[in-house]
Design a protein around this motif. Sequence first.
Motif, PDB file in Angstrom:
ATOM      1  N   VAL A 293      32.700  27.221  39.870  1.00  0.00           N
ATOM      2  CA  VAL A 293      32.436  28.610  39.495  1.00  0.00           C
ATOM      3  C   VAL A 293      32.225  28.703  37.995  1.00  0.00           C
ATOM      4  CG1 VAL A 293      33.731  29.560  41.430  1.00  0.00           C
ATOM      5  CG2 VAL A 293      34.906  29.151  39.270  1.00  0.00           C
ATOM      6  N   LYS A 294      31.492  29.727  37.598  1.00  0.00           N
ATOM      7  CA  LYS A 294      31.259  30.017  36.188  1.00  0.00           C
ATOM      8  C   LYS A 294      32.169  31.159  35.743  1.00  0.00           C
ATOM      9  CE  LYS A 294      26.384  28.660  36.359  1.00  0.00           C
ATOM     10  NZ  LYS A 294      24.970  29.114  36.132  1.00  0.00           N
ATOM     11  N   ALA A 295      32.413  31.243  34.454  1.00  0.00           N
ATOM     12  CA  ALA A 295      33.193  32.354  33.912  1.00  0.00           C
ATOM     13  C   ALA A 295      32.521  33.671  34.299  1.00  0.00           C
ATOM     14  CB  ALA A 295      33.291  32.243  32.396  1.00  0.00           C
ATOM     15  N   ALA A 296      33.338  34.640  34.712  1.00  0.00           N
ATOM     16  CA  ALA A 296      32.912  35.992  35.086  1.00  0.00           C
ATOM     17  C   ALA A 296      32.239  36.048  36.456  1.00  0.00           C
ATOM     18  CB  ALA A 296      31.994  36.611  34.030  1.00  0.00           C
ATOM     19  N   GLN A 297      32.161  34.929  37.170  1.00  0.00           N
ATOM     20  CA  GLN A 297      31.618  34.952  38.528  1.00  0.00           C
ATOM     21  C   GLN A 297      32.588  35.665  39.456  1.00  0.00           C
ATOM     22  OE1 GLN A 297      30.336  31.132  40.050  1.00  0.00           O
ATOM     23  NE2 GLN A 297      30.755  31.714  42.174  1.00  0.00           N
ATOM     24  N   LYS A 298      32.070  36.512  40.338  1.00  0.00           N
ATOM     25  CA  LYS A 298      32.932  37.196  41.297  1.00  0.00           C
ATOM     26  C   LYS A 298      33.488  36.200  42.304  1.00  0.00           C
ATOM     27  CE  LYS A 298      32.996  40.776  44.871  1.00  0.00           C
ATOM     28  NZ  LYS A 298      32.235  41.807  45.622  1.00  0.00           N
ATOM     29  N   VAL A 299      34.814  36.244  42.507  1.00  0.00           N
ATOM     30  CA  VAL A 299      35.460  35.352  43.475  1.00  0.00           C
ATOM     31  C   VAL A 299      36.137  36.123  44.596  1.00  0.00           C
ATOM     32  CG1 VAL A 299      35.799  33.517  41.775  1.00  0.00           C
ATOM     33  CG2 VAL A 299      37.606  35.227  42.117  1.00  0.00           C
ATOM     34  N   GLY A 300      36.211  37.444  44.477  1.00  0.00           N
ATOM     35  CA  GLY A 300      36.854  38.255  45.504  1.00  0.00           C
ATOM     36  C   GLY A 300      36.964  39.695  45.059  1.00  0.00           C
ATOM     37  N   GLU A 301      37.808  40.449  45.778  1.00  0.00           N
ATOM     38  CA  GLU A 301      38.012  41.863  45.469  1.00  0.00           C
ATOM     39  C   GLU A 301      39.498  42.190  45.488  1.00  0.00           C
ATOM     40  OE1 GLU A 301      35.764  44.102  48.299  1.00  0.00           O
ATOM     41  OE2 GLU A 301      33.823  43.256  47.649  1.00  0.00           O
ATOM     42  N   MET A 302      39.878  43.138  44.658  1.00  0.00           N
ATOM     43  CA  MET A 302      41.278  43.555  44.584  1.00  0.00           C
ATOM     44  C   MET A 302      41.715  44.131  45.928  1.00  0.00           C
ATOM     45  SD  MET A 302      43.123  46.090  41.788  1.00  0.00           S
ATOM     46  CE  MET A 302      42.513  45.176  40.378  1.00  0.00           C
ATOM     47  N   GLY A 303      42.906  43.706  46.384  1.00  0.00           N
ATOM     48  CA  GLY A 303      43.387  44.161  47.682  1.00  0.00           C
ATOM     49  C   GLY A 303      44.884  44.363  47.713  1.00  0.00           C
ATOM     50  N   PHE A 304      45.441  44.205  48.930  1.00  0.00           N
ATOM     51  CA  PHE A 304      46.830  44.605  49.177  1.00  0.00           C
ATOM     52  C   PHE A 304      47.513  43.542  50.037  1.00  0.00           C
ATOM     53  CE2 PHE A 304      48.981  49.044  49.697  1.00  0.00           C
ATOM     54  CZ  PHE A 304      50.171  48.529  49.220  1.00  0.00           C
ATOM     55  N   SER A 305      47.088  42.308  49.947  1.00  0.00           N
ATOM     56  CA  SER A 305      47.594  41.282  50.856  1.00  0.00           C
ATOM     57  C   SER A 305      48.773  40.527  50.258  1.00  0.00           C
ATOM     58  CB  SER A 305      46.466  40.289  51.199  1.00  0.00           C
ATOM     59  OG  SER A 305      45.992  39.637  50.029  1.00  0.00           O
ATOM     60  N   GLY A 306      49.543  39.871  51.135  1.00  0.00           N
ATOM     61  CA  GLY A 306      50.684  39.081  50.682  1.00  0.00           C
ATOM     62  C   GLY A 306      51.888  39.937  50.371  1.00  0.00           C
ATOM     63  N   ASP A 307      52.740  39.439  49.487  1.00  0.00           N
ATOM     64  CA  ASP A 307      53.961  40.152  49.107  1.00  0.00           C
ATOM     65  C   ASP A 307      53.623  41.160  48.019  1.00  0.00           C
ATOM     66  OD1 ASP A 307      56.563  40.951  48.837  1.00  0.00           O
ATOM     67  OD2 ASP A 307      57.195  39.200  47.665  1.00  0.00           O
ATOM     68  N   ALA A 308      52.928  42.224  48.428  1.00  0.00           N
ATOM     69  CA  ALA A 308      52.448  43.246  47.490  1.00  0.00           C
ATOM     70  C   ALA A 308      52.903  44.615  47.957  1.00  0.00           C
ATOM     71  CB  ALA A 308      50.925  43.193  47.389  1.00  0.00           C
ATOM     72  N   PHE A 309      53.312  45.447  46.997  1.00  0.00           N
ATOM     73  CA  PHE A 309      53.690  46.822  47.329  1.00  0.00           C
ATOM     74  C   PHE A 309      52.711  47.824  46.730  1.00  0.00           C
ATOM     75  CE2 PHE A 309      55.775  45.750  43.391  1.00  0.00           C
ATOM     76  CZ  PHE A 309      55.657  46.893  42.605  1.00  0.00           C
ATOM     77  N   LEU A 310      51.649  47.325  46.116  1.00  0.00           N
ATOM     78  CA  LEU A 310      50.583  48.180  45.608  1.00  0.00           C
ATOM     79  C   LEU A 310      49.304  47.351  45.528  1.00  0.00           C
ATOM     80  CD1 LEU A 310      50.460  47.067  42.435  1.00  0.00           C
ATOM     81  CD2 LEU A 310      52.308  48.683  42.141  1.00  0.00           C
ATOM     82  N   VAL A 311      48.173  48.037  45.473  1.00  0.00           N
ATOM     83  CA  VAL A 311      46.894  47.358  45.316  1.00  0.00           C
ATOM     84  C   VAL A 311      46.796  46.852  43.881  1.00  0.00           C
ATOM     85  CG1 VAL A 311      44.394  47.656  45.330  1.00  0.00           C
ATOM     86  CG2 VAL A 311      45.785  48.742  47.112  1.00  0.00           C
ATOM     87  N   HIS A 312      46.669  45.532  43.733  1.00  0.00           N
ATOM     88  CA  HIS A 312      46.627  44.972  42.379  1.00  0.00           C
ATOM     89  C   HIS A 312      46.116  43.548  42.406  1.00  0.00           C
ATOM     90  CE1 HIS A 312      50.393  43.101  43.710  1.00  0.00           C
ATOM     91  NE2 HIS A 312      50.380  42.329  42.627  1.00  0.00           N
ATOM     92  N   LEU A 313      45.881  43.011  41.225  1.00  0.00           N
ATOM     93  CA  LEU A 313      45.577  41.596  41.067  1.00  0.00           C
ATOM     94  C   LEU A 313      46.722  40.937  40.321  1.00  0.00           C
ATOM     95  CD1 LEU A 313      43.672  39.085  41.083  1.00  0.00           C
ATOM     96  CD2 LEU A 313      42.969  39.811  38.787  1.00  0.00           C
ATOM     97  N   HIS A 314      47.266  39.880  40.907  1.00  0.00           N
ATOM     98  CA  HIS A 314      48.241  39.043  40.219  1.00  0.00           C
ATOM     99  C   HIS A 314      47.483  37.875  39.611  1.00  0.00           C
ATOM    100  CE1 HIS A 314      52.037  36.692  39.702  1.00  0.00           C
ATOM    101  NE2 HIS A 314      51.197  35.671  39.889  1.00  0.00           N
TER     102      HIS A 314
END
Length: 361
Positions: A293-314
Motif C-alpha cells: 500500500v501507498k501512504a494515504a491509500q484507503k484501506v477501510g472505513e471507520m466502524g464499530f467492530s470488536g471491543d468498541a463502545f463507539l464508532v472510532h478508529l484505533h
Amino acid sequence: MKLHNIAFAAMALATGMAWADPINVSVAPAKPLIEQGKGQQLLNIDFLVKNDSQDKVELSEVEVSVLGDAGKLVAQYRVGANGRSVLVVPNRFIEPGKSELVFNPLFAFPRELDISRLRYTFKFDVGDDTKYTVEVPVAPISYKPKAQLQLPVAGPVLVHDGHDFYGHHRRLPLLDPMAQALNWKRNFMRYSYDFVATDDQGRMFKGDGSRNEDWYGWGKPILAPAGGKVVRAVATIPDNSKGKGPSFGKEQFIADPSIMWGNHVEIDHGNGEISLLAHMKQGSVTVKVGDTVKAAQKVGEMGFSGDAFLVHLHYDLKNAPGFDADALPSPFNNFERLTGKSWLKVKQGQVDSGDVVRRRP
C-alpha cells in the motif's frame, strides 16, 4: 528508624549468605523511549514492584533525579506523602509476596533537559518505623519513527482518547488475571490513539445514536499512515451498535484475542515499525495480506467492530505485529490542530487526547 535494606545487608554480611533486596522494582519497557510532546519530553513507562518482604508495604514516595556528568544532579521531581501527591498512584499497597504495576507519575520534563540518565527512587512504609528504599536507574532514548506517518483519517477528527497520563491505552493492566491468562507481557498499545468524528459541538451521532448510520464517523475512509506491506487483514467481524456489547464472547476472545480489534489491518512499514488500524466497518477492508500500500491509500472505513463502545478508529505503531510487541511513539507529519477560529499548521508532532486535528489540505 530502621531501614530494612540496610538491616538485611548487615545480616547477610554477618552470616555470609547471599542477600537480595526484599523489594524489587523493574522498569518496562526494558528500553524506555522519550516522546516529544508539546513543548516537553514525555516518558511513558511502568514500574513493576515485587514485594518479597514479610510486610505489607505502602508506596509513600516516588522521586526522579535527572543526572548529568559524573552523576551530578541536574533536576529533581517527586510525588510524596507531604501534601499527599502520591495519591496519584492508586495501587500503593502491596501484600507480602505480591506485585503491583505502577504507571510512572513523573513523566514530563522540560524540552531543554538531557534526560538520558535518570534515577528513580521509591520509598515504602510498613506502618511502624520500618521503611524500604529502592533506587532504579533509567536510561531512556529519544525515538522518532523512520516512517513518515500521516494522520490515518482525513479529518477533522477528535482525539477521543490518546495515551496521556489518564488515557486507558497507557494503563494496560498486565497483572490482571485475563492478561496473565493471555500471556501478555508488554503494553502493545502504550502510544495508541482513538479517533472519532463529531459535529461542531462534540456530538458523535445524531439522535440517540441507536442506528450506526447516525454516527458522524460511520463509513469515514481510513487511510494508510505510510507505505508498506499488509501483514494482517480482517474484514468479516460484525459491527456492534450503541448500548450493546461486542459481538463475541469470552471463550472466543480467549481463543483469539485479536477479535478485540474487530476488522483491522496491520501494515509493516519496514525498520521494525508496524501500524495497526482497528474497529473498521464490516466488509469495508479493501486490502489483503501481501498487498503493498501507498501512504494515504484507503484501506477501510471507520466502524464499530470488536471491543468498541463507539464508532472510532484505533491506531497504534508497534515494533512487531500482534500482541508480543512494544508500542512506539508515532508523531504525525503535515497536519493541522484546531486552536479556536484558526488551524495551527504542524510540520511534525504529537497529538493529544482532546485535540481536534485534520490532515493538511
